[in-house]
Design an enzyme around this catalytic site. Structure first.
Site, PDB file in Angstrom:
ATOM      1  N   MET A  30       0.843  -1.199   0.000  1.00 55.16           N
ATOM      2  CA  MET A  30       0.000   0.000   0.000  1.00 55.16           C
ATOM      3  C   MET A  30       0.880   1.250   0.000  1.00 55.16           C
ATOM      4  O   MET A  30       0.450   2.333   0.389  1.00 55.16           O
ATOM      5  CB  MET A  30      -0.943  -0.006   1.204  1.00 55.16           C
ATOM      6  CG  MET A  30      -1.942  -1.160   1.125  1.00 55.16           C
ATOM      7  SD  MET A  30      -3.484  -0.844   1.968  1.00 55.16           S
ATOM      8  CE  MET A  30      -2.922  -0.581   3.626  1.00 55.16           C
ATOM      9  N   GLY A  31       2.135   1.090  -0.424  1.00 54.77           N
ATOM     10  CA  GLY A  31       3.033   2.243  -0.509  1.00 54.77           C
ATOM     11  C   GLY A  31       3.585   2.654   0.837  1.00 54.77           C
ATOM     12  O   GLY A  31       3.594   1.865   1.788  1.00 54.77           O
ATOM     13  N   ALA A  32       4.064   3.924   0.911  1.00 47.16           N
ATOM     14  CA  ALA A  32       4.806   4.396   2.085  1.00 47.16           C
ATOM     15  C   ALA A  32       5.906   3.374   2.375  1.00 47.16           C
ATOM     16  O   ALA A  32       6.046   2.868   3.498  1.00 47.16           O
ATOM     17  CB  ALA A  32       3.892   4.614   3.283  1.00 47.16           C
ATOM     18  N   LEU A  33       6.641   3.066   1.340  1.00 47.02           N
ATOM     19  CA  LEU A  33       7.574   1.939   1.394  1.00 47.02           C
ATOM     20  C   LEU A  33       8.728   2.187   2.362  1.00 47.02           C
ATOM     21  O   LEU A  33       9.168   3.326   2.550  1.00 47.02           O
ATOM     22  CB  LEU A  33       8.116   1.649  -0.009  1.00 47.02           C
ATOM     23  CG  LEU A  33       7.051   1.292  -1.053  1.00 47.02           C
ATOM     24  CD1 LEU A  33       7.715   0.935  -2.389  1.00 47.02           C
ATOM     25  CD2 LEU A  33       6.152   0.157  -0.603  1.00 47.02           C
ATOM     26  N   GLY A  36      11.296  -2.800   5.209  1.00 46.77           N
ATOM     27  CA  GLY A  36      10.578  -4.078   5.241  1.00 46.77           C
ATOM     28  C   GLY A  36      10.102  -4.438   3.837  1.00 46.77           C
ATOM     29  O   GLY A  36      10.307  -5.560   3.357  1.00 46.77           O
ATOM     30  N   HIS A  37       9.492  -3.472   3.151  1.00 51.58           N
ATOM     31  CA  HIS A  37       9.046  -3.721   1.774  1.00 51.58           C
ATOM     32  C   HIS A  37      10.241  -4.051   0.874  1.00 51.58           C
ATOM     33  O   HIS A  37      10.161  -4.936   0.028  1.00 51.58           O
ATOM     34  CB  HIS A  37       8.338  -2.488   1.204  1.00 51.58           C
ATOM     35  CG  HIS A  37       7.053  -2.141   1.883  1.00 51.58           C
ATOM     36  ND1 HIS A  37       6.875  -0.972   2.582  1.00 51.58           N
ATOM     37  CD2 HIS A  37       5.880  -2.808   1.958  1.00 51.58           C
ATOM     38  CE1 HIS A  37       5.642  -0.931   3.053  1.00 51.58           C
ATOM     39  NE2 HIS A  37       5.015  -2.026   2.695  1.00 51.58           N
ATOM     40  N   ASP A 151       2.231  -8.992   9.301  1.00 54.38           N
ATOM     41  CA  ASP A 151       0.783  -9.222   9.191  1.00 54.38           C
ATOM     42  C   ASP A 151       0.549 -10.723   9.099  1.00 54.38           C
ATOM     43  O   ASP A 151       0.173 -11.256   8.052  1.00 54.38           O
ATOM     44  CB  ASP A 151       0.241  -8.478   7.973  1.00 54.38           C
ATOM     45  CG  ASP A 151       0.409  -6.984   8.123  1.00 54.38           C
ATOM     46  OD1 ASP A 151      -0.160  -6.409   9.067  1.00 54.38           O
ATOM     47  OD2 ASP A 151       1.162  -6.384   7.320  1.00 54.38           O
ATOM     48  N   GLN A 154      -2.847 -12.097   8.089  1.00 55.32           N
ATOM     49  CA  GLN A 154      -3.153 -11.780   6.685  1.00 55.32           C
ATOM     50  C   GLN A 154      -2.610 -12.873   5.757  1.00 55.32           C
ATOM     51  O   GLN A 154      -3.261 -13.252   4.784  1.00 55.32           O
ATOM     52  CB  GLN A 154      -2.540 -10.425   6.314  1.00 55.32           C
ATOM     53  CG  GLN A 154      -2.627 -10.097   4.847  1.00 55.32           C
ATOM     54  CD  GLN A 154      -2.208  -8.671   4.530  1.00 55.32           C
ATOM     55  OE1 GLN A 154      -3.022  -7.777   4.584  1.00 55.32           O
ATOM     56  NE2 GLN A 154      -0.954  -8.459   4.185  1.00 55.32           N
ATOM     57  N   SER A 187       4.527   1.068   7.814  1.00 56.31           N
ATOM     58  CA  SER A 187       4.214   2.363   7.192  1.00 56.31           C
ATOM     59  C   SER A 187       3.534   3.293   8.190  1.00 56.31           C
ATOM     60  O   SER A 187       3.579   4.511   8.048  1.00 56.31           O
ATOM     61  CB  SER A 187       3.284   2.161   5.999  1.00 56.31           C
ATOM     62  OG  SER A 187       3.865   1.268   5.095  1.00 56.31           O
TER      63      SER A 187
HETATM   64  O1  PAF Z   1      -0.251  -5.739   3.686  1.00 55.46           O
HETATM   65  C1  PAF Z   1      -0.623  -4.795   2.975  1.00 55.46           C
HETATM   66  O2  PAF Z   1       0.076  -3.805   2.794  1.00 55.46           O
HETATM   67  C2  PAF Z   1      -1.986  -4.857   2.309  1.00 55.46           C
HETATM   68  O3  PAF Z   1      -2.929  -5.465   3.132  1.00 55.46           O
HETATM   69  C3  PAF Z   1      -1.949  -5.545   0.929  1.00 55.46           C
HETATM   70  C4  PAF Z   1      -1.572  -7.009   1.035  1.00 55.46           C
HETATM   71  C5  PAF Z   1      -0.964  -4.825   0.029  1.00 55.46           C
HETATM   72  C6  PAF Z   1      -3.335  -5.476   0.278  1.00 55.46           C
HETATM   73  O4  PAF Z   1      -3.755  -4.155   0.103  1.00 55.46           O
END
Ligand code: PAF
Length: 283
Positions: A30-33, A36-37, A151, A154, A187
């Site tokens: 969801m950006g704001a990288l 971790g990303h 997460d 998730q 983020s």
């Molecule tokens: O983990 C996240 O950043 C979000 O839940 C994802 C998996 C990108 C879905 O919008």
């Protein structure tokens, strides 16, 4: 690196990569990288010939309009970060209209793994995650998709969705990246006040300390201990802490019940919800 905003252009780029016999990796974000990303993107580039990083603040997974409004949006910086630190091929940054040309009314079966913890506290959240991730999977048809273990629940929900929808995609879970003081990189950390940021590392400190108490406490006792230790800091308030089976996400009553035990925590730090977890055992 290409920045793509439309689904048709994205599909063309993936088709060209497939034609060149490249495997495809997807890193949904969801950006704001942050770092971790970047660790997910780096792993994806090591394991695939072509890598797509999606940057999309998905409105359907926010159950709180204020959270959606304040979620950091930093596309320009995100693109720079990916470009200068990784060899990803595409940043896919669509508009809301491009992702959702019509209202997405699909309901996913979240029974079991998606009903507890985040599923209970944030109604609609996991359904929204499944909506957007299933669309990304359909557009990119990746061989592998990468998600961070911060997460934790998730990932279990997405694995179930992949099974239910029969996607032929390997879900790769990647370890939590932490700041030097132990706070899980997120983020949302930029939204913390300096006072809340200063006390937030307590969450991981308590979780890490709790691993040394498994021999003397049952899961329920340890749960209470963690909650009281975190809550001892007045600027932090535990929303839930549950020690669960790492696959089913169901609470465990004894350590013998499973060979995969994970503690999942969510803490309110002012207006910011922080999430973290700790693995007690993995067989
Ligand atoms: O983990 C996240 O950043 C979000 O839940 C994802 C998996 C990108 C879905 O919008």
């Amino acid at each position: 690196m290409k920045i793509i905003g439309t689904v048709s252009e994205l599909k063309q780029a993936v088709a060209a990569a497939r034609k060149a016999s490249k495997t495809v990796g997807l890193v949904p974000t969801m950006g704001a990288l942050h770092k971790g990303h970047l660790s997910l993107v780096k792993r994806a580039t090591e394991e695939n010939g072509f890598v797509v990083v999606s940057v999309f603040v998905n409105p359907t997974q926010f159950n709180n309009p204020e959270d959606l409004r304040t979620y950091p949006r930093t596309l320009e910086a995100d693109v720079k970060l990916v470009e200068s630190n990784t060899t990803a091929d595409v940043v896919f940054a669509p508009s809301v209209e491009e992702m959702y040309p019509s209202k997405d009314t699909r309901m996913f079966d979240l029974s079991g793994v998606g009903e507890v913890m985040e599923g209970k506290m944030r109604p609609g959240h996991f359904n929204g995650v499944c909506q957007v991730v299933s669309k990304l999977f359909a557009f990119v048809t990746p061989d592998k998709a990468y998600f961070g273990e911060k997460d934790f629940q998730q990932i279990a929900v997405i694995r179930k969705m992949v099974r239910d929808c029969d996607f032929q995609i390997e879900i790769v879970d990647c370890p939590i990246v932490r700041e030097d003081d132990g706070l899980a990189v997120s983020s949302r950390n930029v939204l913390l006040t300096p006072e809340h940021r200063a006390v937030a590392p307590r969450i991981h400190r308590v979780l890490a300390e709790s691993t040394g108490k498994v021999k003397e406490m049952r899961p329920m006792e340890l749960t209470k201990w963690v909650v009281s230790e975190v809550d001892a800091e007045p600027l932090l308030k535990v929303e839930y802490y549950e020690i669960v089976d790492g696959l089913s996400m169901q609470r465990i009553d004894s350590w013998e019940e499973t060979d995969y035990a994970v503690g999942c925590i969510t803490v309110q730090a002012g207006n910011v919800r922080l999430i973290d977890n700790i693995i007690y055992k993995k067989g």
